[in-house]
Design a protein around this motif. Structure first.
Motif, PDB file in Angstrom:
ATOM      1  N   ILE A  68       1.309   3.400 -11.250  1.00 10.82           N
ATOM      2  CA  ILE A  68       1.558   2.106 -10.611  1.00 10.82           C
ATOM      3  C   ILE A  68       3.001   2.008 -10.114  1.00 10.82           C
ATOM      4  CG2 ILE A  68       1.716  -0.384 -10.977  1.00 10.82           C
ATOM      5  CD1 ILE A  68      -0.736  -0.145 -12.810  1.00 10.82           C
ATOM      6  N   LEU A  69       3.963   2.261 -10.992  1.00  7.29           N
ATOM      7  CA  LEU A  69       5.370   2.118 -10.598  1.00  7.29           C
ATOM      8  C   LEU A  69       5.796   3.210  -9.616  1.00  7.29           C
ATOM      9  CD1 LEU A  69       6.927   1.095 -14.023  1.00  7.29           C
ATOM     10  CD2 LEU A  69       6.248  -0.386 -12.117  1.00  7.29           C
ATOM     11  N   GLY A  70       5.353   4.436  -9.861  1.00  6.43           N
ATOM     12  CA  GLY A  70       5.665   5.520  -8.929  1.00  6.43           C
ATOM     13  C   GLY A  70       5.021   5.287  -7.575  1.00  6.43           C
ATOM     14  N   GLY A  71       3.786   4.797  -7.579  1.00 10.21           N
ATOM     15  CA  GLY A  71       3.115   4.477  -6.322  1.00 10.21           C
ATOM     16  C   GLY A  71       3.837   3.382  -5.558  1.00 10.21           C
ATOM     17  N   MET A  72       4.311   2.373  -6.286  1.00 13.42           N
ATOM     18  CA  MET A  72       5.074   1.296  -5.635  1.00 13.42           C
ATOM     19  C   MET A  72       6.368   1.831  -5.030  1.00 13.42           C
ATOM     20  SD  MET A  72       4.496  -1.708  -8.463  1.00 13.42           S
ATOM     21  CE  MET A  72       5.519  -2.943  -7.699  1.00 13.42           C
ATOM     22  N   ALA A  73       7.049   2.709  -5.749  1.00 10.10           N
ATOM     23  CA  ALA A  73       8.298   3.276  -5.244  1.00 10.10           C
ATOM     24  C   ALA A  73       8.054   4.120  -4.001  1.00 10.10           C
ATOM     25  CB  ALA A  73       8.973   4.111  -6.333  1.00 10.10           C
ATOM     26  N   ILE A  74       7.021   4.935  -4.016  1.00 10.26           N
ATOM     27  CA  ILE A  74       6.686   5.751  -2.836  1.00 10.26           C
ATOM     28  C   ILE A  74       6.317   4.834  -1.673  1.00 10.26           C
ATOM     29  CG2 ILE A  74       5.043   7.429  -1.887  1.00 10.26           C
ATOM     30  CD1 ILE A  74       7.008   8.717  -3.863  1.00 10.26           C
ATOM     31  N   PHE A  75       5.489   3.844  -1.928  1.00 11.12           N
ATOM     32  CA  PHE A  75       5.047   2.904  -0.894  1.00 11.12           C
ATOM     33  C   PHE A  75       6.241   2.208  -0.232  1.00 11.12           C
ATOM     34  CE2 PHE A  75       3.155  -0.971   0.797  1.00 11.12           C
ATOM     35  CZ  PHE A  75       1.929  -0.533   1.288  1.00 11.12           C
ATOM     36  N   ALA A  76       7.188   1.760  -1.051  1.00 13.73           N
ATOM     37  CA  ALA A  76       8.362   1.048  -0.531  1.00 13.73           C
ATOM     38  C   ALA A  76       9.428   1.994   0.003  1.00 13.73           C
ATOM     39  CB  ALA A  76       8.967   0.172  -1.629  1.00 13.73           C
ATOM     40  N   GLY A  77       9.340   3.262  -0.384  1.00 10.33           N
ATOM     41  CA  GLY A  77      10.328   4.230   0.071  1.00 10.33           C
ATOM     42  C   GLY A  77      11.642   4.136  -0.662  1.00 10.33           C
ATOM     43  N   ILE A  78      11.575   3.878  -1.961  1.00  8.52           N
ATOM     44  CA  ILE A  78      12.811   3.792  -2.746  1.00  8.52           C
ATOM     45  C   ILE A  78      12.814   4.895  -3.813  1.00  8.52           C
ATOM     46  CG2 ILE A  78      11.903   2.034  -4.323  1.00  8.52           C
ATOM     47  CD1 ILE A  78      14.862   0.907  -4.253  1.00  8.52           C
ATOM     48  N   PHE A  79      13.911   5.633  -3.883  1.00  8.03           N
ATOM     49  CA  PHE A  79      14.051   6.744  -4.816  1.00  8.03           C
ATOM     50  C   PHE A  79      12.846   7.687  -4.745  1.00  8.03           C
ATOM     51  CE2 PHE A  79      16.302   3.153  -6.990  1.00  8.03           C
ATOM     52  CZ  PHE A  79      17.582   3.557  -6.639  1.00  8.03           C
ATOM     53  N   VAL A  80      12.437   7.994  -3.514  1.00  9.86           N
ATOM     54  CA  VAL A  80      11.215   8.771  -3.282  1.00  9.86           C
ATOM     55  C   VAL A  80      11.269  10.144  -3.947  1.00  9.86           C
ATOM     56  CG1 VAL A  80       9.862   9.923  -1.477  1.00  9.86           C
ATOM     57  CG2 VAL A  80      10.482   7.527  -1.241  1.00  9.86           C
ATOM     58  N   SER A  81      12.383  10.849  -3.798  1.00 11.25           N
ATOM     59  CA  SER A  81      12.462  12.197  -4.379  1.00 11.25           C
ATOM     60  C   SER A  81      12.339  12.168  -5.892  1.00 11.25           C
ATOM     61  CB  SER A  81      13.770  12.870  -3.975  1.00 11.25           C
ATOM     62  OG  SER A  81      13.785  13.113  -2.591  1.00 11.25           O
ATOM     63  N   LEU A  82      12.963  11.206  -6.532  1.00  9.07           N
ATOM     64  CA  LEU A  82      12.873  11.096  -7.991  1.00  9.07           C
ATOM     65  C   LEU A  82      11.509  10.572  -8.439  1.00  9.07           C
ATOM     66  CD1 LEU A  82      16.433   9.729  -8.825  1.00  9.07           C
ATOM     67  CD2 LEU A  82      15.576  12.061  -9.086  1.00  9.07           C
ATOM     68  N   SER A  83      10.941   9.636  -7.698  1.00 14.19           N
ATOM     69  CA  SER A  83       9.634   9.074  -8.049  1.00 14.19           C
ATOM     70  C   SER A  83       8.524  10.105  -7.895  1.00 14.19           C
ATOM     71  CB  SER A  83       9.316   7.877  -7.158  1.00 14.19           C
ATOM     72  OG  SER A  83      10.282   6.882  -7.298  1.00 14.19           O
ATOM     73  N   ALA A  84       8.711  11.044  -7.000  1.00  9.16           N
ATOM     74  CA  ALA A  84       7.678  12.045  -6.751  1.00  9.16           C
ATOM     75  C   ALA A  84       7.483  12.995  -7.930  1.00  9.16           C
ATOM     76  CB  ALA A  84       8.019  12.840  -5.491  1.00  9.16           C
ATOM     77  N   LEU A  85       8.539  13.273  -8.675  1.00 10.18           N
ATOM     78  CA  LEU A  85       8.451  14.268  -9.749  1.00 10.18           C
ATOM     79  C   LEU A  85       7.420  13.921 -10.825  1.00 10.18           C
ATOM     80  CD1 LEU A  85      12.174  15.319 -10.126  1.00 10.18           C
ATOM     81  CD2 LEU A  85      10.329  16.509  -8.944  1.00 10.18           C
ATOM     82  N   PRO A  86       7.450  12.731 -11.433  1.00 13.68           N
ATOM     83  CA  PRO A  86       6.426  12.438 -12.441  1.00 13.68           C
ATOM     84  C   PRO A  86       5.022  12.331 -11.834  1.00 13.68           C
ATOM     85  CG  PRO A  86       7.890  10.548 -12.140  1.00 13.68           C
ATOM     86  CD  PRO A  86       8.469  11.678 -11.363  1.00 13.68           C
TER      87      PRO A  86
END
Length: 161
Positions: A68-86
């Motif tokens: 949920i949180l990683g998907g939200m970060a990717i969707f919004a485009g915030i800290f994408v590189s870090l959010s992608a790892l988990p």
């Protein structure tokens, strides 16, 4: 020039193409996480127990939050590189513990009834597509219409030319 692949400052934020990857991938992860949450993480914990995952109840909640949180970060485009790892890690675990046993195809037709086709468990095709999309976002950055781009602009960093 900073060439760190995980650095917000090292990306070219003039691109529009990552927007479409971000929206599809971010929404997909949020939908999967929300499905686990709305059905109760206890059901997912039972699956994790069958797979002999340590601390299945804790891991179920961690998986839900990552999706949920990683998907939200990717969707919004915030800290994408870090959010992608988990998110990549969750896809690898799902792929090698569950989906790989059902072959490559994400659509496994196992029969046909009067109401239509019957589908079996999905293979690892979707896992690979999610992983590839996340890797593409790590390499390219979140793109022009992202919070990462807004942060880079606010810091006064000029786009790569």
């Amino acid at each position: 020039m900073n060439n760190n692949i995980f650095s917000v400052a090292a990306k070219d934020y003039r691109q529009v193409a990552p927007l479409f990857l971000r929206l599809a991938v971010g929404f997909g992860f949020m939908a999967h996480g929300w499905a686990k949450l709305s059905r109760g993480p206890e059901g997912f914990a039972k699956l994790l127990t069958l797979l002999h995952v340590p601390f299945p109840h804790i891991m179920a909640w961690i998986s839900v939050l990552i999706e949920i949180l990683g998907g939200m970060a990717i969707f919004a485009g915030i800290f994408v590189s870090l959010s992608a790892l988990p998110l990549i890690c969750t896809m690898l675990v799902a792929m090698f513990s569950i989906h790989i046993h059902y072959g490559y195809s994400s659509i496994n037709t196992i029969g046909l009834t009067a109401k239509g086709p019957l589908f079996g468990p999905p293979g690892y095709e979707i896992n690979l597509l999610y992983i590839a999309a996340l890797i593409a976002l790590v390499i390219s950055g979140a793109g022009k219409f992202s919070l990462d781009a807004a942060m880079a602009k606010r810091r006064g960093r000029r786009p790569h030319i």
